[in-house]
Design an enzyme around this catalytic site. Structure first.
Site, short mmCIF file in Angstrom:
data_model
loop_
_atom_site.label_atom_id
_atom_site.label_comp_id
_atom_site.label_asym_id
_atom_site.label_seq_id
_atom_site.Cartn_x
_atom_site.Cartn_y
_atom_site.Cartn_z
N ARG A 221 -34.54 -26.90 -39.98
CA ARG A 221 -33.53 -26.89 -38.93
C ARG A 221 -33.37 -28.30 -38.39
O ARG A 221 -34.35 -29.05 -38.30
CB ARG A 221 -33.94 -25.96 -37.78
CG ARG A 221 -33.82 -24.47 -38.08
CD ARG A 221 -32.36 -24.04 -38.22
NE ARG A 221 -32.21 -22.61 -38.47
CZ ARG A 221 -32.05 -22.08 -39.68
NH1 ARG A 221 -32.02 -22.83 -40.76
NH2 ARG A 221 -31.89 -20.76 -39.82
N HIS A 269 -26.05 -28.11 -45.17
CA HIS A 269 -26.83 -26.87 -44.96
C HIS A 269 -26.61 -25.90 -46.14
O HIS A 269 -26.09 -24.80 -45.98
CB HIS A 269 -26.43 -26.18 -43.64
CG HIS A 269 -27.47 -25.19 -43.17
ND1 HIS A 269 -27.79 -25.03 -41.85
CD2 HIS A 269 -28.25 -24.33 -43.85
CE1 HIS A 269 -28.73 -24.09 -41.74
NE2 HIS A 269 -29.02 -23.64 -42.95
P1 NDP Z 1 -41.79 -17.95 -42.94
O1 NDP Z 1 -41.78 -17.27 -41.61
O2 NDP Z 1 -42.12 -17.14 -44.14
O3 NDP Z 1 -42.82 -19.17 -42.89
C1 NDP Z 1 -42.97 -19.98 -41.79
C2 NDP Z 1 -44.17 -20.90 -42.02
O4 NDP Z 1 -44.21 -21.85 -40.96
C3 NDP Z 1 -45.51 -20.14 -42.00
O5 NDP Z 1 -46.38 -20.68 -42.96
C4 NDP Z 1 -46.04 -20.42 -40.60
O6 NDP Z 1 -47.46 -20.41 -40.48
C5 NDP Z 1 -45.52 -21.84 -40.39
N1 NDP Z 1 -45.46 -22.14 -38.95
C6 NDP Z 1 -44.76 -21.52 -37.97
N2 NDP Z 1 -45.00 -22.09 -36.78
C7 NDP Z 1 -45.88 -23.09 -37.00
C8 NDP Z 1 -46.53 -24.02 -36.17
N3 NDP Z 1 -46.32 -24.06 -34.84
N4 NDP Z 1 -47.38 -24.90 -36.74
C9 NDP Z 1 -47.62 -24.88 -38.06
N5 NDP Z 1 -47.04 -24.00 -38.92
C10 NDP Z 1 -46.18 -23.12 -38.39
O7 NDP Z 1 -40.37 -18.65 -43.09
P2 NDP Z 1 -39.56 -19.00 -44.44
O8 NDP Z 1 -40.47 -19.72 -45.35
O9 NDP Z 1 -38.87 -17.81 -44.96
O10 NDP Z 1 -38.43 -19.97 -43.85
C11 NDP Z 1 -38.76 -21.15 -43.17
C12 NDP Z 1 -37.55 -21.75 -42.50
O11 NDP Z 1 -36.68 -22.33 -43.45
C13 NDP Z 1 -36.65 -20.77 -41.74
O12 NDP Z 1 -37.18 -20.44 -40.48
C14 NDP Z 1 -35.35 -21.53 -41.65
O13 NDP Z 1 -35.34 -22.30 -40.46
C15 NDP Z 1 -35.39 -22.46 -42.85
N6 NDP Z 1 -34.37 -22.11 -43.83
C16 NDP Z 1 -33.41 -23.04 -44.16
C17 NDP Z 1 -32.45 -22.77 -45.09
C18 NDP Z 1 -31.43 -23.77 -45.48
O14 NDP Z 1 -30.50 -23.45 -46.21
N7 NDP Z 1 -31.56 -25.02 -45.07
C19 NDP Z 1 -32.40 -21.47 -45.77
C20 NDP Z 1 -33.46 -20.58 -45.40
C21 NDP Z 1 -34.40 -20.90 -44.45
P3 NDP Z 1 -48.32 -19.10 -40.79
O15 NDP Z 1 -48.26 -18.93 -42.28
O16 NDP Z 1 -49.67 -19.43 -40.31
O17 NDP Z 1 -47.64 -17.98 -40.05
C1 OXD Z 2 -31.39 -19.35 -43.15
C2 OXD Z 2 -30.43 -20.41 -43.36
O1 OXD Z 2 -32.15 -19.40 -42.19
O2 OXD Z 2 -29.49 -20.22 -44.16
O3 OXD Z 2 -31.42 -18.41 -43.98
O4 OXD Z 2 -30.57 -21.48 -42.80
#
Ligand code: NDP
Ligand code: OXD
Length: 306
Positions: A221, A269
């Site tokens: 993000r 994006h």
């Molecule tokens: P998940 O919820 O599966 O994974 C999130 C990860 O972040 C977990 O490993 C979690 O730790 C870690 N995390 C969360 N908070 C913290 C923190 N404070 N400190 C350290 N680690 C932290 O999410 P996804 O992998 O599915 O997606 C990740 C992000 O990617 C989405 O939230 C979105 O913002 C972005 N995204 C962007 C897209 C794009 O097109 N640019 C498309 C899709 C997603 P833990 O494992 O310990 O819970």
């Molecule tokens: C998502 C994105 O969060 O598209 O899936 O950014």
């Protein structure tokens, strides 16, 4: 069973047709103010009015992985918020990150300049061991990206909230290990959810910990990154470049310096797009599981913010 669809930026007809074909027993409709109460919602960036009116939803399914925008709204208290888990996004993310990493590591931009100018010249091969890649976030997407990067034999590190054990990935966890993780990384990939803990995490203090000549890939993000801090670190030479797919304000405003910066590659994006068929199949499967009284994965922990 009633399903209400409310997604800005999506042409509704193919979604409505797909949901109807996959769940023929459901009454699926495009939300409009005053619509009857639905049991389930399929949403992307709905207005607050949607949740103010749809107060009996058992679950609201976000057609994206990130729920930061939805969590700014007031949701009905008994509605589970469900995020998309992979649904074809993780392989796209792996492609995108590997492409950005390899393009930079192999200096393909410089080769392109050379060849366009008719120069047949070589650069000294870089040593992979000198390019450790750190991945922030080891969730559905981060793990897949770590696996893909490791397949190219880069040293791979990962950082998450809780401790993980992933073969071939040196795992760090929590605030106490952040600096160790960053200082062991040269390329940093951000795949964190946007929460109050992670907002502005790509700031001067943290990015300065990366090894000299570091490279940033932000695919999570825009609000993870402090834009001016990145510009300063690029101008000072501590960072060699960045690939950015997400921005604080989208579309990126025309006057923003990122558009014209020679060390920044940007995309609109698009690193991992929501794929309609896979998304509908995942949501339909979860609705059917909930109707059978089973639990489902992907339910957002609202307190945690992801
Ligand atoms: P998940 O919820 O599966 O994974 C999130 C990860 O972040 C977990 O490993 C979690 O730790 C870690 N995390 C969360 N908070 C913290 C923190 N404070 N400190 C350290 N680690 C932290 O999410 P996804 O992998 O599915 O997606 C990740 C992000 O990617 C989405 O939230 C979105 O913002 C972005 N995204 C962007 C897209 C794009 O097109 N640019 C498309 C899709 C997603 P833990 O494992 O310990 O819970
Ligand atoms: C998502 C994105 O969060 O598209 O899936 O950014």
């Amino acid at each position: 069973m009633r399903i209400s669809f409310c997604c800005v930026d999506s042409r509704p007809e193919p979604w409505l047709d797909g949901l109807r074909a996959t769940l023929p027993q459901a009454e699926v409709s495009l939300w409009a103010s005053g619509a009857p109460q639905a049991d389930y919602a399929v949403v992307w960036a709905p207005p607050q009015q949607f949740f103010d009116e749809q107060t009996r939803l058992k679950a609201a399914f976000n057609i994206g992985a990130g729920v930061d925008a939805l969590l700014k709204l007031r949701l009905p208290p008994h509605t589970a918020l469900v995020r998309l888990e992979d649904a074809g996004m993780s392989v796209q993310m792996a492609e995108y990150v590997c492409h950005a990493l390899i393009r930079h590591f192999r200096e393909f931009d410089a080769y392109e300049t050379d060849t366009r100018e008719g120069r047949w010249s070589f650069r000294k091969p870089r040593v992979r061991a000198d390019w450790p890649v750190g991945i922030m976030g080891l969730g559905v997407l981060g793990k897949r990206v770590a696996k893909a990067v490791a397949a190219f034999e880069f040293p791979v590190m990962g950082w998450s909230r809780s401790q993980h054990a992933i073969e071939g990935v040196r795992c760090f966890a929590g605030g106490a290990q952040l600096i160790d993780f960053l200082s062991a990384s040269k390329v940093l990939v951000c795949l964190l959810p946007l929460t109050s803990d992670t907002c502005d995490i790509l700031n001067r203090r943290n990015l300065s910990q990366l090894q000299a000549g570091g490279y940033l890939i932000n695919v999570a993000r825009g609000a993870h990154l402090v834009d001016d801090d990145l510009l300063q670190l690029l101008d000072s030479g501590h960072l060699a470049g960045a690939t950015l797919d997400v921005f604080r304000s989208e579309p990126l405003p025309a006057e923003h310096p990122f558009w014209r910066h020679s060390k920044i590659m940007l995309t609109p994006h698009t690193s991992a797009r929501t794929l309609r068929e896979e998304t509908i199949a995942q949501i339909a499967g979860k609705i059917l599981a909930l109707e059978r009284g089973q639990s489902i994965r992907g339910v957002v922990d609202v307190g945690r913010g992801y």
